[in-house]
Design an enzyme around this catalytic site. Structure first.
Site, PDB file in Angstrom:
ATOM      1  N   CYS A 147      44.151 -22.458  32.968  1.00 37.18           N
ATOM      2  CA  CYS A 147      44.638 -21.721  34.066  1.00 37.18           C
ATOM      3  C   CYS A 147      45.436 -20.652  33.919  1.00 37.18           C
ATOM      4  O   CYS A 147      45.270 -19.484  34.710  1.00 37.18           O
ATOM      5  CB  CYS A 147      44.777 -22.713  35.336  1.00 37.18           C
ATOM      6  SG  CYS A 147      46.413 -23.872  34.701  1.00 37.18           S
ATOM      7  N   GLU A 176      51.853 -32.442  39.232  1.00 37.89           N
ATOM      8  CA  GLU A 176      52.184 -30.767  38.917  1.00 37.89           C
ATOM      9  C   GLU A 176      52.794 -30.154  40.358  1.00 37.89           C
ATOM     10  O   GLU A 176      52.268 -29.128  40.797  1.00 37.89           O
ATOM     11  CB  GLU A 176      50.785 -30.063  38.421  1.00 37.89           C
ATOM     12  CG  GLU A 176      49.987 -30.416  37.337  1.00 37.89           C
ATOM     13  CD  GLU A 176      48.685 -29.747  37.054  1.00 37.89           C
ATOM     14  OE1 GLU A 176      48.866 -29.336  35.757  1.00 37.89           O
ATOM     15  OE2 GLU A 176      48.140 -29.497  37.829  1.00 37.89           O
TER      16      GLU A 176
HETATM   17  O1  FUB Z   1      43.176 -27.181  39.147  1.00 43.72           O
HETATM   18  C1  FUB Z   1      42.954 -26.076  38.627  1.00 43.72           C
HETATM   19  C2  FUB Z   1      44.204 -25.611  37.946  1.00 43.72           C
HETATM   20  O2  FUB Z   1      44.394 -26.308  36.883  1.00 43.72           O
HETATM   21  C3  FUB Z   1      45.541 -25.619  38.670  1.00 43.72           C
HETATM   22  O3  FUB Z   1      45.813 -24.714  39.444  1.00 43.72           O
HETATM   23  C4  FUB Z   1      46.581 -26.007  37.663  1.00 43.72           C
HETATM   24  O4  FUB Z   1      47.588 -26.667  38.262  1.00 43.72           O
HETATM   25  C5  FUB Z   1      45.646 -26.820  36.628  1.00 43.72           C
HETATM   26  O5  FUB Z   1      45.842 -27.999  37.223  1.00 43.72           O
HETATM   27 ZN    ZN Z   2      48.283 -22.818  35.310  1.00 41.00          ZN
END
Ligand code: FUB
Ligand code: ZN
Length: 682
Positions: A446, A350
């Site tokens: 999230c 990501e």
């Molecule tokens: O790890 C917490 C949240 O979940 C991250 O900010 C997002 O990218 C997702 O992976």
């Molecule tokens: Zn998110």
């Protein structure tokens, strides 16, 4: 860094957003998202992935109650850790006292309560406040006596707490808890959750620091850095600012904490760590932050860190830290930013990809990352009010952030591609992360709550203030109040942004008020006009108007919004020979609903672009009762031959003249499944 220009966000209570555009989004959050989110975190949405969030708090609260009643030392159930995501064997009958979900599941509550706090600040709602108070009671009941508050370890066993800072998000949970608690306190005046957040922050502050015997670690997923600054600003307690600075300065020091931590964990399990399982760059821990000049790793983590760095730099006057922020900012904006204001070129981790790697179909461009970029931009503006920061803030906000939510507020995107072919999303495993239809909710939820907390506090991105300056960064329609000395000035803004750049700001004041009003001149306009009879100074894309403001004074701002045809730096391989269209802060895209399938066959007809009556034009469009503008432009479409030989001798295709219609990117995927593309061949 010139402290004279430092500013802080105005209190939401001093503002109202009344324009059609943002008021609609804020009301959607209030009426649709917040209640939906409450159901979601209580696992009451049929067909949606369970959150387990409030259930985990209930289990933890029961464990704590048992401990208090028995007066015995807290003995948690001795489960073996199941790793990142524990799922019940039978979802209908989860085992009573287990933790379920992601290790950061508590943050679903924290983000919800944060949005609730912002919403209540402007829109009192006793029923919602009662629900929120009861939720807070439950959350606080789960807190251990010494202040710790993360249900993952409270339920699974405190003996392993703080042993996996890299992956287990305890400090991320702390950060979100603080953000939620501060917002709820500021929105309602109630401090129960704030005290709980302080308790958890104190627990951590007691255990982290340079002293021998203390933990020398820092968050695996940043956010605590900026949250602790916020806690400091609300409470005045220096230890929170110091803890934030400690986390910032420890990151990336040698020996690397995360590698050491993993080695220790392996040793405790009787193993020898041969190679760290994660590259420290993923967590921005590959070198000290002051030495960093390239945005790398997980994009949300990165921009949350940079936001905290900017906060700390502002409060401590730390020039070197601000310079690191500036370098990282420039690196993002010059090499790693989508034209939609999104960041994160790769789904692997990501993360940010290498410079100029900005693929359109496999883009990650997580909604949360664009939100984090908005946070970072606002903090840079607080230190150095330069229009270029606000331009990017606006670009992220009006495009990727808003695209994250459907126009009816009922479904969401996590990933925000710039080009979509539904069949590819469904059949190509390399595109598994890309959805062409918004989802109701996510197991890893999230993004939707992050949109809720940002949209409901958007006024704090539009206006910041110092003692004698009120800054307008974004042209939301509504009002903001500002105290200059012992007088109050109300700035009433009539705006039809993002569709029209004509803005009238009217001053209301019982007594004449001396002060400075600073207005941003957006970078996307060439011929801005600002009319006022006050003394004018221009600096870094802001017009500063100073004088004695009387009731009824006006400032008239005109920001022409030509349609802009943009091309990317030729180093962006994906976009060579293609253009994207923007107007004001809005980036546009082509959808199948207007242009038919096979968008790749379209190209802009350059020869007709300049012809009178044939060029670019604007037309109003309504989707779901939401008014937007569409663009039309002359195009050509290559015909599809009968299926036959895959390869054949080249011949110039006999293209058909068509009109290409573009809609705002944020509004795509609201009219059923179909292709979408931001960039078009030219
Ligand atoms: O790890 C917490 C949240 O979940 C991250 O900010 C997002 O990218 C997702 O992976
Ligand atoms: Zn998110």
């Amino acid at each position: 860094m010139n402290q004279q220009f430092f500013s802080t966000p105005v209190s939401l209570r001093q503002t109202a957003v009344t324009d059609d555009f943002w008021n609609r989004a804020i009301e959607l959050v209030r009426k649709e998202v917040i209640p939906y989110q409450w159901d979601a975190i209580n696992d009451r949405v049929p067909g949606a992935a369970p959150s387990w969030c409030m259930r985990n708090f209930r289990v933890a609260a029961h464990l704590m109650r048992d401990k208090r009643q028995k007066g015995a030392a807290f003995v948690p159930p001795s489960y073996t850790f199941r790793g990142f995501e524990a799922l019940p064997e039978d979802p209908a009958h989860p085992e009573e006292d287990r933790f379920y979900g992601f290790v950061f599941q508590d943050t679903d509550f924290s983000k919800w309560i944060e949005a609730v706090g912002y919403s209540l600040a402007r829109h009192p709602d006793p029923e919602l406040e009662k629900i929120a108070d009861e939720a807070i009671d439950l959350v606080c009941a789960a807190q251990t006596e010494d202040g710790y508050l993360d249900t993952y370890y409270i339920i699974n066993g405190m003996d392993a707490a703080l042993t996996n800072l890299r992956d287990h998000h305890e400090l991320y949970c702390l950060g979100h808890l603080i953000e939620g608690a501060v917002a709820y306190y500021q929105g309602t005046g109630k401090d129960k959750l704030l005290k709980a957040a302080c308790g958890f922050a104190d627990y951590i502050a007691d255990r982290f620091g340079p002293e021998e015997g203390k933990c020398h670690g820092y968050p695996g997923h940043e956010i605590a850095e900026m949250a602790l600054v916020r806690l400091y600003e609300v409470t005045g307690e220096e230890r929170y600012l110091n803890l934030s600075r400690y986390f910032i300065d420890q990151r990336g020091q040698e020996p690397n904490y995360f590698i050491q931590e993993e080695r220790d964990r392996a040793a405790r399990a009787g193993q020898v760590l041969r190679r760290p399982s994660t590259d420290p760059a993923y967590h921005q821990a590959h070198k000290p932050v002051r030495e960093q000049d390239e945005a790398v790793g997980h994009a949300v983590r990165a921009v949350y860190l940079y936001s905290g760095m900017a906060d700390a730099a502002r409060l401590t006057g730390d020039k070197a830290l601000f310079e690191a922020c500036s370098r990282l900012w420039d690196n993002i904006v010059r090499k790693k930013l989508y034209v939609t204001g999104g960041i994160g070129g790769t789904h692997v981790g990501e993360a940010f990809s290498y410079a100029y790697d900005l693929p359109n179909d496999t883009a990650y461009s997580e909604t949360c990352a664009a939100i984090g970029l908005v946070f970072f931009a606002r903090r840079m503006l607080q230190i150095s009010p330069e229009s270029r920061y606000a331009d990017v803030m606006e670009q992220a906000l009006y495009n990727t952030v808003l695209a994250g939510m459907a126009l009816d507020g009922k479904s969401f995107f996590y990933v925000n591609p710039l080009s979509v072919v539904p069949e590819a999303c469904e059949r190509d495993k390399r595109l598994q992360h890309v959805k062409h239809v918004r989802q109701k909710w996510f197991g890893c939820a999230c993004c939707p709550p992050n949109i809720a907390r940002l949209a409901s506090s958007v006024a704090q991105y539009a206006w910041t203030e110092s003692e004698d300056i009120l800054y307008t960064h974004l042209y939301l329609g509504g009002f903001v109040e500002k105290r200059f000395g012992d007088q109050t000035l109300k700035l009433d803004i009539a705006s039809r942004f993002p569709w029209d750049g004509h803005v009238v700001a009217t001053i209301h004041a019982e007594q004449p008020v001396n002060g400075t009003l600073a207005f941003r001149v957006p970078g996307w306009t060439d011929d801005a006009r600002v009319s006022s009879d006050k003394e004018r100074r221009d600096r870094s894309g802001y017009v500063y108007l100073t004088g004695r403001w009387q009731d009824g004074d006006t400032v008239v701002l005109d920001f022409p919004m030509p349609i802009r045809m943009l091309t990317a730096d030729p180093r962006v391989r994906e976009d060579i020979g293609k253009v994207a269209f923007t107007r004001g802060p809005i980036t546009f895209c082509a959808e199948e609903a207007d242009n038919g399938a096979n968008l790749h066959l379209l190209r802009v007809d350059r020869t007709r672009l300049e012809l009178p009556g044939e060029g670019l034009s604007i037309k109003p469009q309504t989707t779901f009762g939401h008014h937007t503008l569409a663009l039309t432009l002359p195009g050509l479409r290559q015909p599809l031959p009968e299926e036959g030989a895959l390869y054949h001798p080249f011949a110039v295709p006999d293209e058909e003249q068509v009109t290409i219609t573009l809609i705002p990117y944020y509004a795509w995927a609201n009219r059923g499944p179909g292709e979408m593309s931001v960039f078009i061949r030219i």
